[in-house]
Motif scaffolding. Structure first.
Motif, PDB file in Angstrom:
ATOM      1  N   ALA A 103       0.646  -6.967   2.135  1.00 41.87           N
ATOM      2  CA  ALA A 103       1.859  -6.159   2.016  1.00 41.87           C
ATOM      3  C   ALA A 103       2.480  -5.916   3.391  1.00 41.87           C
ATOM      4  O   ALA A 103       3.706  -5.995   3.546  1.00 41.87           O
ATOM      5  CB  ALA A 103       1.553  -4.841   1.326  1.00 41.87           C
ATOM      6  N   TYR A 161       0.358  -6.338  -1.984  1.00 41.18           N
ATOM      7  CA  TYR A 161       1.229  -7.471  -2.292  1.00 41.18           C
ATOM      8  C   TYR A 161       0.352  -8.568  -2.858  1.00 41.18           C
ATOM      9  O   TYR A 161      -0.625  -8.977  -2.227  1.00 41.18           O
ATOM     10  CB  TYR A 161       1.963  -7.968  -1.038  1.00 41.18           C
ATOM     11  CG  TYR A 161       3.044  -8.961  -1.370  1.00 41.18           C
ATOM     12  CD1 TYR A 161       4.320  -8.520  -1.709  1.00 41.18           C
ATOM     13  CD2 TYR A 161       2.794 -10.318  -1.375  1.00 41.18           C
ATOM     14  CE1 TYR A 161       5.314  -9.417  -2.034  1.00 41.18           C
ATOM     15  CE2 TYR A 161       3.788 -11.222  -1.698  1.00 41.18           C
ATOM     16  CZ  TYR A 161       5.052 -10.771  -2.027  1.00 41.18           C
ATOM     17  OH  TYR A 161       6.027 -11.659  -2.358  1.00 41.18           O
ATOM     18  N   PHE A 177       5.083  -6.766  -5.031  1.00 38.98           N
ATOM     19  CA  PHE A 177       4.411  -5.554  -4.584  1.00 38.98           C
ATOM     20  C   PHE A 177       3.861  -4.776  -5.768  1.00 38.98           C
ATOM     21  O   PHE A 177       4.409  -4.818  -6.864  1.00 38.98           O
ATOM     22  CB  PHE A 177       5.385  -4.644  -3.824  1.00 38.98           C
ATOM     23  CG  PHE A 177       5.776  -5.159  -2.471  1.00 38.98           C
ATOM     24  CD1 PHE A 177       4.948  -4.966  -1.384  1.00 38.98           C
ATOM     25  CD2 PHE A 177       6.963  -5.843  -2.293  1.00 38.98           C
ATOM     26  CE1 PHE A 177       5.290  -5.437  -0.126  1.00 38.98           C
ATOM     27  CE2 PHE A 177       7.326  -6.323  -1.046  1.00 38.98           C
ATOM     28  CZ  PHE A 177       6.483  -6.121   0.035  1.00 38.98           C
TER      29      PHE A 177
END
Length: 100
Positions: A9, A79, A87
């Motif tokens: 992420a 993610y 996400f």
């Protein structure tokens, strides 16, 4: 308030935050709606207001959260590449461990 961001992420978020049009802005995570003991989340690029708190993470990404919203304290931003790329925001401290 605490926020955890996974390595995957952080990589994607930094690419977005480093864009010229996002200069000086931060990541905002917000509650789209809540029911019972959990919430659903959204996020965007924004500037903090006086109703917010800015939380620093170990991935060098500052996150804007609404002050005193219990559903935002302890969120985790991930993610994933499979089964769909995108996400996922959960809050294990509030019993939210994923989609339902």
């Amino acid at each position: 308030m605490t926020v955890k961001i996974s390595r995957n992420a952080a990589k994607i978020l930094k690419l977005e935050l480093d864009k010229l049009e996002n200069e000086g802005k931060k990541l905002r995570v917000y509650v789209t709606h809540s029911h019972g003991d959990h919430a659903h989340y959204g996020m965007g690029i924004d500037d903090p207001t006086d109703k917010d708190i800015v939380v620093s993470t170990d991935k060098d990404i500052d996150v804007i959260l609404e002050k005193d919203n219990k559903f935002l304290d302890g969120i985790r931003i991930d993610y994933f590449y499979v089964p769909e790329e995108g996400f996922a925001i959960t809050n294990p401290s509030q019993g939210n461990h994923g989609d339902h």
